[in-house]
Design a protein around this motif. Structure first.
Motif, PDB file in Angstrom:
ATOM      1  N   ASP A  30       0.865  -1.172   0.000  1.00  8.94           N
ATOM      2  CA  ASP A  30       0.000   0.000   0.000  1.00  8.94           C
ATOM      3  C   ASP A  30       0.907   1.229   0.000  1.00  8.94           C
ATOM      4  OD1 ASP A  30      -1.718   2.072   0.426  1.00  8.94           O
ATOM      5  OD2 ASP A  30      -2.528   1.326   2.322  1.00  8.94           O
ATOM      6  N   PRO A  31       0.976   1.971  -1.121  1.00  3.38           N
ATOM      7  CA  PRO A  31       1.882   3.124  -1.177  1.00  3.38           C
ATOM      8  C   PRO A  31       1.495   4.237  -0.201  1.00  3.38           C
ATOM      9  CG  PRO A  31       0.491   3.047  -3.129  1.00  3.38           C
ATOM     10  CD  PRO A  31       0.215   1.793  -2.353  1.00  3.38           C
ATOM     11  N   ASP A  32       0.252   4.211   0.285  1.00  5.41           N
ATOM     12  CA  ASP A  32      -0.187   5.233   1.230  1.00  5.41           C
ATOM     13  C   ASP A  32       0.070   4.846   2.682  1.00  5.41           C
ATOM     14  OD1 ASP A  32      -1.142   6.841  -0.860  1.00  5.41           O
ATOM     15  OD2 ASP A  32      -3.013   5.689  -0.919  1.00  5.41           O
ATOM     16  N   ASP A  33       0.590   3.636   2.895  1.00 10.06           N
ATOM     17  CA  ASP A  33       0.865   3.179   4.255  1.00 10.06           C
ATOM     18  C   ASP A  33       2.088   3.926   4.779  1.00 10.06           C
ATOM     19  OD1 ASP A  33       1.484   1.914   6.605  1.00 10.06           O
ATOM     20  OD2 ASP A  33       1.584  -0.104   5.759  1.00 10.06           O
ATOM     21  N   PRO A  34       1.896   4.791   5.802  1.00 13.20           N
ATOM     22  CA  PRO A  34       3.037   5.580   6.296  1.00 13.20           C
ATOM     23  C   PRO A  34       4.128   4.709   6.912  1.00 13.20           C
ATOM     24  CG  PRO A  34       1.147   5.812   7.758  1.00 13.20           C
ATOM     25  CD  PRO A  34       0.676   5.028   6.564  1.00 13.20           C
ATOM     26  N   TYR A  35       3.802   3.491   7.290  1.00 10.69           N
ATOM     27  CA  TYR A  35       4.806   2.619   7.908  1.00 10.69           C
ATOM     28  C   TYR A  35       5.491   1.731   6.881  1.00 10.69           C
ATOM     29  CZ  TYR A  35       2.455   4.266  12.031  1.00 10.69           C
ATOM     30  OH  TYR A  35       1.913   5.081  12.985  1.00 10.69           O
ATOM     31  N   GLU A  36       5.000   1.769   5.635  1.00  9.33           N
ATOM     32  CA  GLU A  36       5.600   0.956   4.577  1.00  9.33           C
ATOM     33  C   GLU A  36       6.999   1.488   4.302  1.00  9.33           C
ATOM     34  OE1 GLU A  36       6.025  -2.042   2.045  1.00  9.33           O
ATOM     35  OE2 GLU A  36       4.192  -1.741   3.183  1.00  9.33           O
ATOM     36  N   GLU A  37       7.960   0.586   4.195  1.00 15.42           N
ATOM     37  CA  GLU A  37       9.338   0.995   3.922  1.00 15.42           C
ATOM     38  C   GLU A  37       9.410   1.598   2.526  1.00 15.42           C
ATOM     39  OE1 GLU A  37      13.137   1.742   4.851  1.00 15.42           O
ATOM     40  OE2 GLU A  37      11.790   0.701   6.212  1.00 15.42           O
ATOM     41  N   GLN A  38       9.785   2.836   2.442  1.00 11.87           N
ATOM     42  CA  GLN A  38       9.920   3.512   1.154  1.00 11.87           C
ATOM     43  C   GLN A  38      11.389   3.838   0.933  1.00 11.87           C
ATOM     44  OE1 GLN A  38       7.425   4.166  -0.988  1.00 11.87           O
ATOM     45  NE2 GLN A  38       5.707   3.632   0.297  1.00 11.87           N
ATOM     46  N   GLY A  39      11.740   4.145  -0.273  1.00 14.55           N
ATOM     47  CA  GLY A  39      13.100   4.564  -0.578  1.00 14.55           C
ATOM     48  C   GLY A  39      13.269   6.044  -0.292  1.00 14.55           C
ATOM     49  N   LEU A  40      14.349   6.607  -0.783  1.00 15.80           N
ATOM     50  CA  LEU A  40      14.640   8.016  -0.555  1.00 15.80           C
ATOM     51  C   LEU A  40      13.637   8.923  -1.262  1.00 15.80           C
ATOM     52  CD1 LEU A  40      16.453  10.261   0.504  1.00 15.80           C
ATOM     53  CD2 LEU A  40      17.896   9.950  -1.501  1.00 15.80           C
ATOM     54  N   ILE A  41      13.211   8.506  -2.461  1.00 19.43           N
ATOM     55  CA  ILE A  41      12.256   9.313  -3.214  1.00 19.43           C
ATOM     56  C   ILE A  41      10.919   8.568  -3.244  1.00 19.43           C
ATOM     57  CG2 ILE A  41      11.773  10.470  -5.412  1.00 19.43           C
ATOM     58  CD1 ILE A  41      14.320  11.465  -3.871  1.00 19.43           C
ATOM     59  N   LEU A  42       9.879   9.236  -2.773  1.00 22.26           N
ATOM     60  CA  LEU A  42       8.550   8.636  -2.720  1.00 22.26           C
ATOM     61  C   LEU A  42       7.973   8.539  -4.134  1.00 22.26           C
ATOM     62  CD1 LEU A  42       7.251  10.605   0.396  1.00 22.26           C
ATOM     63  CD2 LEU A  42       7.967   8.211   0.315  1.00 22.26           C
ATOM     64  N   PRO A  43       6.956   7.678  -4.327  1.00 19.07           N
ATOM     65  CA  PRO A  43       6.359   7.519  -5.667  1.00 19.07           C
ATOM     66  C   PRO A  43       5.904   8.838  -6.290  1.00 19.07           C
ATOM     67  CG  PRO A  43       5.550   5.811  -4.202  1.00 19.07           C
ATOM     68  CD  PRO A  43       6.356   6.761  -3.344  1.00 19.07           C
ATOM     69  N   ASN A  44       5.513   9.818  -5.474  1.00 15.45           N
ATOM     70  CA  ASN A  44       5.047  11.098  -6.029  1.00 15.45           C
ATOM     71  C   ASN A  44       6.199  12.055  -6.323  1.00 15.45           C
ATOM     72  OD1 ASN A  44       5.850  12.017  -3.539  1.00 15.45           O
ATOM     73  ND2 ASN A  44       3.840  12.738  -2.888  1.00 15.45           N
ATOM     74  N   GLY A  45       7.460  11.608  -6.095  1.00 19.87           N
ATOM     75  CA  GLY A  45       8.620  12.446  -6.400  1.00 19.87           C
ATOM     76  C   GLY A  45       9.131  13.249  -5.225  1.00 19.87           C
ATOM     77  N   ASP A  46       8.391  13.242  -4.099  1.00 18.37           N
ATOM     78  CA  ASP A  46       8.845  13.960  -2.910  1.00 18.37           C
ATOM     79  C   ASP A  46       9.990  13.210  -2.237  1.00 18.37           C
ATOM     80  OD1 ASP A  46       6.883  15.844  -3.333  1.00 18.37           O
ATOM     81  OD2 ASP A  46       5.547  15.118  -1.747  1.00 18.37           O
ATOM     82  N   ILE A  47      10.722  13.927  -1.395  1.00 19.34           N
ATOM     83  CA  ILE A  47      11.817  13.321  -0.639  1.00 19.34           C
ATOM     84  C   ILE A  47      11.239  12.681   0.613  1.00 19.34           C
ATOM     85  CG2 ILE A  47      13.956  13.765   0.619  1.00 19.34           C
ATOM     86  CD1 ILE A  47      14.276  16.269  -1.242  1.00 19.34           C
ATOM     87  N   ASN A  48      11.659  11.442   0.897  1.00 15.18           N
ATOM     88  CA  ASN A  48      11.220  10.736   2.104  1.00 15.18           C
ATOM     89  C   ASN A  48      12.228  11.035   3.211  1.00 15.18           C
ATOM     90  OD1 ASN A  48      10.329   8.984   4.042  1.00 15.18           O
ATOM     91  ND2 ASN A  48      10.915   7.119   2.956  1.00 15.18           N
ATOM     92  N   TRP A  49      11.929  12.041   4.022  1.00 17.86           N
ATOM     93  CA  TRP A  49      12.865  12.459   5.076  1.00 17.86           C
ATOM     94  C   TRP A  49      13.028  11.393   6.154  1.00 17.86           C
ATOM     95  CZ3 TRP A  49      15.772  15.861   3.191  1.00 17.86           C
ATOM     96  CH2 TRP A  49      15.288  16.899   2.385  1.00 17.86           C
ATOM     97  N   ASN A  50      12.136  10.395   6.203  1.00 14.28           N
ATOM     98  CA  ASN A  50      12.233   9.332   7.200  1.00 14.28           C
ATOM     99  C   ASN A  50      13.031   8.138   6.696  1.00 14.28           C
ATOM    100  OD1 ASN A  50      10.633  10.697   9.125  1.00 14.28           O
ATOM    101  ND2 ASN A  50       8.812  10.140   7.977  1.00 14.28           N
ATOM    102  N   CYS A  51      13.574   8.222   5.489  1.00 15.85           N
ATOM    103  CA  CYS A  51      14.336   7.098   4.938  1.00 15.85           C
ATOM    104  C   CYS A  51      15.551   6.804   5.808  1.00 15.85           C
ATOM    105  CB  CYS A  51      14.795   7.422   3.512  1.00 15.85           C
ATOM    106  SG  CYS A  51      15.735   6.080   2.753  1.00 15.85           S
ATOM    107  N   PRO A  52      15.713   5.539   6.243  1.00 18.20           N
ATOM    108  CA  PRO A  52      16.889   5.198   7.058  1.00 18.20           C
ATOM    109  C   PRO A  52      18.196   5.474   6.310  1.00 18.20           C
ATOM    110  CG  PRO A  52      15.346   3.340   6.926  1.00 18.20           C
ATOM    111  CD  PRO A  52      14.826   4.403   6.014  1.00 18.20           C
ATOM    112  N   CYS A  53      18.111   5.552   4.971  1.00 15.65           N
ATOM    113  CA  CYS A  53      19.314   5.785   4.170  1.00 15.65           C
ATOM    114  C   CYS A  53      19.931   7.153   4.457  1.00 15.65           C
ATOM    115  CB  CYS A  53      19.001   5.659   2.682  1.00 15.65           C
ATOM    116  SG  CYS A  53      17.735   6.814   2.108  1.00 15.65           S
ATOM    117  N   LEU A  54      19.167   8.075   5.050  1.00 14.65           N
ATOM    118  CA  LEU A  54      19.710   9.397   5.370  1.00 14.65           C
ATOM    119  C   LEU A  54      20.469   9.400   6.692  1.00 14.65           C
ATOM    120  CD1 LEU A  54      16.769  11.709   4.248  1.00 14.65           C
ATOM    121  CD2 LEU A  54      18.947  11.318   3.094  1.00 14.65           C
ATOM    122  N   GLY A  55      20.420   8.298   7.404  1.00 13.83           N
ATOM    123  CA  GLY A  55      21.187   8.180   8.642  1.00 13.83           C
ATOM    124  C   GLY A  55      20.871   9.241   9.677  1.00 13.83           C
ATOM    125  N   GLY A  56      19.647   9.733   9.710  1.00 15.71           N
ATOM    126  CA  GLY A  56      19.256  10.718  10.713  1.00 15.71           C
ATOM    127  C   GLY A  56      19.688  12.141  10.385  1.00 15.71           C
TER     128      GLY A  56
END
Length: 134
Positions: A30-56
């Motif tokens: 479910d792409p709208d699931d806020p707990y779903e693991e997403q990459g750095l860039i969300l499907p809508n092109g926005d930045i996923n600031w919660n991505c673990p790849c940013l290391g905090g």
């Protein structure tokens, strides 16, 4: 048939096991699931600031400066991507220098890369001026 070898369990499947249809149920992401693991860039092109790849980086003491610099770079449409973001990256770097324990500086290579970014920006500005004057 299965047996343990050390910490691993070895399982043998028979021909009959493979011929029986699987009862596993696939659930669509479910792409709208806020707990779903997403990459750095969300499907809508926005930045996923919660991505673990940013290391905090987005939530530390220089999080706002990081977000500003990274957003500028991500959305940059300049010919040399990010060449219009030097001020934001400089602000981020200045903030990080105030917290050397959290943001350790890597010897001369870090300085070199920020100088390279500044040089690229200056070159891009010069190239723009040349284009404009011809």
């Amino acid at each position: 048939v299965s047996y343990m070898v050390g910490k691993d369990r070895i399982i043998f499947a028979t021909k009959e096991d493979h011929e029986t249809p699987s009862s596993a149920e696939l659930v669509a992401d479910d792409p709208d699931d806020p707990y779903e693991e997403q990459g750095l860039i969300l499907p809508n092109g926005d930045i996923n600031w919660n991505c673990p790849c940013l290391g905090g980086m987005a939530s530390g003491p220089c999080g706002e400066q990081f977000k500003s610099a990274f957003s500028c770079f991500h959305y940059s449409t300049e010919e040399i991507k990010g060449s219009d973001c030097v001020d934001q990256f400089r602000a981020m770097q200045e903030c990080m220098q105030k917290y050397p324990d959290l943001y350790p500086q890597e010897d001369e290579n870090d300085e070199k890369s920020s100088k390279d970014l500044e040089a690229a920006s200056v070159e891009a500005s010069a190239a723009k001026e040349e284009k404009g004057s011809s």
